[in-house]
Every structure is written in structure tokens, then in C-alpha cells.
Design a protein around this motif. Structure first.
Motif, PDB file in Angstrom:
ATOM      1  N   GLU A 171      -0.179   8.555  -6.310  1.00 51.89           N
ATOM      2  CA  GLU A 171      -0.814   8.973  -7.511  1.00 51.89           C
ATOM      3  C   GLU A 171       0.372   9.969  -7.829  1.00 51.89           C
ATOM      4  O   GLU A 171       0.459  10.458  -9.408  1.00 51.89           O
ATOM      5  CB  GLU A 171      -2.026  10.032  -7.480  1.00 51.89           C
ATOM      6  N   LYS A 172       1.267  10.394  -7.090  1.00 53.20           N
ATOM      7  CA  LYS A 172       2.301  11.374  -7.800  1.00 53.20           C
ATOM      8  C   LYS A 172       3.519  10.870  -6.618  1.00 53.20           C
ATOM      9  O   LYS A 172       3.354  10.428  -5.549  1.00 53.20           O
ATOM     10  CB  LYS A 172       2.086  12.857  -7.435  1.00 53.20           C
ATOM     11  N   SER A 235      -2.641  -9.098   3.138  1.00 49.28           N
ATOM     12  CA  SER A 235      -1.605  -8.578   3.691  1.00 49.28           C
ATOM     13  C   SER A 235      -1.435  -6.898   3.839  1.00 49.28           C
ATOM     14  O   SER A 235      -0.479  -6.503   3.319  1.00 49.28           O
ATOM     15  CB  SER A 235      -0.322  -9.145   2.992  1.00 49.28           C
ATOM     16  N   ASN A 236      -2.592  -6.539   4.067  1.00 40.25           N
ATOM     17  CA  ASN A 236      -2.514  -4.874   4.126  1.00 40.25           C
ATOM     18  C   ASN A 236      -2.520  -4.299   3.023  1.00 40.25           C
ATOM     19  O   ASN A 236      -2.156  -3.009   3.080  1.00 40.25           O
ATOM     20  CB  ASN A 236      -1.768  -4.574   5.392  1.00 40.25           C
ATOM     21  N   GLN A 237      -2.744  -4.734   1.716  1.00 38.21           N
ATOM     22  CA  GLN A 237      -2.511  -3.889   0.701  1.00 38.21           C
ATOM     23  C   GLN A 237      -3.778  -3.608   0.166  1.00 38.21           C
ATOM     24  O   GLN A 237      -4.648  -4.506  -0.373  1.00 38.21           O
ATOM     25  CB  GLN A 237      -1.663  -4.744  -0.211  1.00 38.21           C
ATOM     26  N   THR A 238      -4.132  -2.075   0.252  1.00 38.27           N
ATOM     27  CA  THR A 238      -5.575  -1.788  -0.171  1.00 38.27           C
ATOM     28  C   THR A 238      -5.514  -1.242  -1.452  1.00 38.27           C
ATOM     29  O   THR A 238      -6.416  -1.113  -2.211  1.00 38.27           O
ATOM     30  CB  THR A 238      -6.087  -0.736   0.972  1.00 38.27           C
ATOM     31  N   TYR A 239      -4.204  -0.560  -1.939  1.00 32.55           N
ATOM     32  CA  TYR A 239      -4.078   0.401  -3.169  1.00 32.55           C
ATOM     33  C   TYR A 239      -3.249  -0.084  -4.115  1.00 32.55           C
ATOM     34  O   TYR A 239      -2.126  -0.821  -3.590  1.00 32.55           O
ATOM     35  CB  TYR A 239      -3.718   1.743  -2.682  1.00 32.55           C
ATOM     36  N   MET A 240      -3.453  -0.194  -5.225  1.00 33.24           N
ATOM     37  CA  MET A 240      -2.584  -0.507  -6.299  1.00 33.24           C
ATOM     38  C   MET A 240      -2.713   0.580  -7.413  1.00 33.24           C
ATOM     39  O   MET A 240      -3.552   0.688  -7.868  1.00 33.24           O
ATOM     40  CB  MET A 240      -2.834  -1.772  -7.055  1.00 33.24           C
ATOM     41  N   GLU A 302      -8.349  -1.067  -4.301  1.00 37.06           N
ATOM     42  CA  GLU A 302      -8.567   0.221  -4.924  1.00 37.06           C
ATOM     43  C   GLU A 302      -7.343   0.201  -6.239  1.00 37.06           C
ATOM     44  O   GLU A 302      -6.261   0.486  -5.856  1.00 37.06           O
ATOM     45  CB  GLU A 302      -8.772   1.094  -4.354  1.00 37.06           C
ATOM     46  N   ILE A 303      -7.771   0.068  -7.353  1.00 35.55           N
ATOM     47  CA  ILE A 303      -6.943   0.202  -8.225  1.00 35.55           C
ATOM     48  C   ILE A 303      -6.829   1.651  -9.161  1.00 35.55           C
ATOM     49  O   ILE A 303      -7.729   2.025  -9.463  1.00 35.55           O
ATOM     50  CB  ILE A 303      -6.988  -0.700  -9.542  1.00 35.55           C
ATOM     51  N   ILE A 304      -5.606   2.279  -8.985  1.00 34.70           N
ATOM     52  CA  ILE A 304      -5.394   3.610  -9.646  1.00 34.70           C
ATOM     53  C   ILE A 304      -4.857   3.431 -10.867  1.00 34.70           C
ATOM     54  O   ILE A 304      -3.767   3.407 -10.955  1.00 34.70           O
ATOM     55  CB  ILE A 304      -4.524   4.588  -8.555  1.00 34.70           C
ATOM     56  N   GLU A 305      -5.777   3.291 -11.861  1.00 38.05           N
ATOM     57  CA  GLU A 305      -5.322   3.111 -13.188  1.00 38.05           C
ATOM     58  C   GLU A 305      -4.529   4.208 -14.150  1.00 38.05           C
ATOM     59  O   GLU A 305      -3.800   4.112 -14.686  1.00 38.05           O
ATOM     60  CB  GLU A 305      -6.565   2.449 -14.020  1.00 38.05           C
ATOM     61  N   GLU A 306      -5.140   5.495 -13.852  1.00 39.19           N
ATOM     62  CA  GLU A 306      -4.767   6.576 -14.500  1.00 39.19           C
ATOM     63  C   GLU A 306      -3.598   7.225 -13.794  1.00 39.19           C
ATOM     64  O   GLU A 306      -3.681   8.342 -13.263  1.00 39.19           O
ATOM     65  CB  GLU A 306      -5.696   7.519 -15.035  1.00 39.19           C
TER      66      GLU A 306
END
Ligand code: PAF
Length: 336
Positions: A171-172, A235-240, A302-306
Motif C-alpha cells: 500500500e506504501k 504462482s504464489n501471487q496473492t496480492y495485486m 486480493e486486489i488493492i485498488e485504492e
């Protein structure tokens, strides 16, 4: 001088007539340029056959074949079948690969001026990127490519690049600290992720999936369509995190050697159709992007949109100083 027997003269005459008939066939060939030769061109790229790179390339190939009455046949190989982006680009400079569509990042290794396109947070938005590329700056970059044996045919796009990882949501910039991330083989990308505190490892896309699966790297960055089409959640990618840090420019190209081998009228058709392909490809990316995000969510990513991109922009500011072609960079900034 002894006179030749009549039958020898007759055979000679018939042979001469026959050979004239063949060459006149050639001279009046379908392209009016004096040959009916079929040019089979091998085209490569790194993405699957349902990606816009491929769809637009195939549509272009069909139109070219039709307009040239089968004289130019373009065979499009997806999925790095004939090489990864850097190898394909090198192949064009050597004349061993005829055509390619690639993101610009690895092409920079052969045409250094292209570095300016991969500077993070450079373009105000998509529209201003397209205006820059389709204007005199884009033409200037095509001239630089030609000097290296590559003809730039048209500009496409790969989409906005976002960070995925399997450790925690980003997020940062501090969330990137120490994170092992695969980047493209491009000095500007490398410098940007170093500035953000990550541990970047540049490698070709063909090696990236294994690196993610084996935990050699924890993260990668690519547009949503790529994450979706390569099922990165497996391929172990949980967050975008939708950082959109680079508007990833793509370019349809041709080996200068191949280009010069084509008769002028066929060349013209290839260029015209490639220009349509670039525009079609960009439209398809926009259409498919949202769909891919939805699919990624459905697959549990999990998509971090903002994401507040301002702190990221601040962190990468020093990278602007590292750009060698400051004049070009300034031109792009002034043009927006
Ligand atoms: O990350 C890359 O190498 C590129 O974005 C890709 C996936 C090959 C598409 O151009």
C-alpha cells in the motif's frame, strides 16, 4: 564464320521465346513490381494467443495476406515460442527474426533512447501517452530504432503495470522494503525498484514464472491481463496493488533487413496494416483489462485498488536524473 544448322537455330529461338514468356509472367506479377515471390515472415511475441498482442497481429496478417494476394504471409508465434522479447529484438537486428511485438523495456537494450518510455509515472494518462507516441517524439524514436536495424511499425500497449506478490498487500513504498521482485531487463525499471527499497532481479518473462513458483522472487509487476492469462495466483501471487507505476508501451516492429527485401508496394501494405494493428491492440487492452481484474478476484486474489501513488512517485524522483536522454524526457514532459 560457319553457319549453324537450322534445327539448332530453331531450338535456340524456342528457348528464347520460352524464357521471355516466364519473365514476362514475373514482370506482370500481382504486385506489378516484377515478381510473384511469396514472402513468408516469422513474427514472434511473448504472450498467449488470446492476448491483444496476438489477436491484433493475426488480424493484421489476414489483411496483409488478402491485400497482397497471398504474396506476404505472416506467421505469428505466441508464448515466446521463437524467443523471449530481448532475444526476438536481437533477432531482428541480425535479420533472423522478421517481425515482433514487444513491450519497449527490453528493446531499450538495443535502442537506448527508448529508456524514456519506461520512466515511472511519466505519462499523465493513456490519451497523452498515445499523443506523444503518435506524434513527432514517437517518430524520432522510430528513427533511432532504424539506426539499429529495426523498423518501428506502430505503437501498441501492454497496459498499466501493477505489483503482485505473495507476502503482504503493498500500500506504501515501505511495504516493498527488501521484497525480492522480478523486473524486466531494463535499467530504469531496476533503478526504480531499488529507489523504492525492493530487491529487484531482472529476468526474461520466460524465467519469471519458475522464479515465482520456486520462491526465487516474491513479487513481479505486470498489467492485470498478464497476471490473469498466466494465472499468477497459482504462482504464489496473492496480492495485486494497482500502482500503475508504468504505462507499458508496446511496439510492433520489423527487421530492417526484411523490410528492405520487400518490394515497395508490399512494404506499404505491411506498414499500413501494422498501424491499424497498433490501434486495435490498444483498444483491446482497454476492453479486456477490467475483465481480467474481475477474473483475478474470482480466483481469490486480493486486489488493492485504492493505492495512494504519491509517495511512490516521490521515491522514484531520483530515477528521472538517471535518464541519459534528458532532452527526450523533457520533450515528453513538455508535450503533456
Ligand atoms: O514483464 C514482461 O516481461 C512483459 O510485460 C511481458 C509479460 C513479456 C509482456 O510484454
Amino acid at each position: 564464320m560457319k553457319a549453324k544448322p537450322f534445327y539448332i537455330v530453331l531450338i535456340g529461338l524456342l528457348l528464347a521465346l520460352f524464357s521471355t514468356a516466364c519473365s514476362s509472367d514475373d514482370a506482370e506479377g500481382s504486385n506489378g513490381e516484377g515478381n510473384d515471390k511469396v514472402y513468408t515472415l516469422e513474427a514472434g511475441h511473448s504472450l498467449p494467443d488470446d492476448h491483444p498482442y496476438h489477436i491484433a497481429f493475426e488480424n493484421m496478417a489476414d489483411r496483409v495476406e488478402e491485400r497482397t494476394d497471398g504474396q506476404v504471409v505472416i506467421e505469428v508465434y505466441p508464448n515466446s515460442e521463437i524467443g523471449a522479447e530481448r532475444e526476438l529484438t536481437e533477432g531482428m537486428t541480425l535479420g533472423t527474426v522478421d517481425m515482433v511485438v514487444s513491450s519497449t523495456a527490453p528493446v531499450t537494450n538495443f535502442v537506448p533512447e527508448l529508456e524514456v518510455l519506461d520512466v515511472p509515472f511519466l505519462f499523465k494518462n493513456r490519451e497523452s501517452a498515445v499523443n506523444v507516441l503518435e506524434g513527432k517524439i514517437g517518430d524520432k524514436l522510430f528513427d533511432k530504432m532504424e539506426e539499429k536495424g529495426i523498423i518501428g511499425l506502430s505503437w501498441g500497449e501492454n497496459g498499466y503495470r501493477h505489483i503482485t506478490n505473495g507476502v503482504h498487500p503493498i500500500e506504501k513504498p515501505a511495504d516493498l522494503e527488501g521484497l525480492k521482485i522480478r523486473t524486466q531487463e531494463n535499467d530504469i525499471h531496476l533503478a526504480a525498484f531499488e529507489a523504492l527499497g525492493a530487491q529487484p532481479t531482472p529476468m526474461a518473462w520466460t524465467e519469471a514464472l519458475t522464479a515465482l513458483q520456486q520462491g526465487v522472487v516474491d513479487a513481479q509487476e505486470n498489467p492485470a491481463i498478464v497476471a490473469d492469462q498466466f494465472s499468477l495466483y497459482e504462482s504464489n501471487q496473492t496480492y495485486m496493488s494497482l500502482t500503475g507505476h508504468v504505462y507499458s508501451v508496446a511496439v510492433y516492429m520489423m527487421s530492417k533487413q526484411t523490410y528492405e527485401e520487400l518490394p515497395e508496394d508490399l512494404r506499404k501494405i505491411v506498414v499500413e496494416e501494422a498501424q491499424k494493428a497498433g490501434a486495435e491492440e490498444r483498444e483491446l487492452i482497454v476492453e479486456m483489462e477490467q475483465e481480467s481484474l474481475t477474473k483475478l478476484k474470482e480466483q481469490g486474489m486480493e486486489i488493492i485498488e485504492e493505492v495512494d501513488t504519491e509517495p511512490f512517485q516521490k521515491k522514484v524522483e531520483p530515477v528521472y536524473e538517471q535518464v541519459e536522454h534528458q532532452d527526450l524526457l523533457q520533450e515528453i514532459r513538455d508535450a503533456q
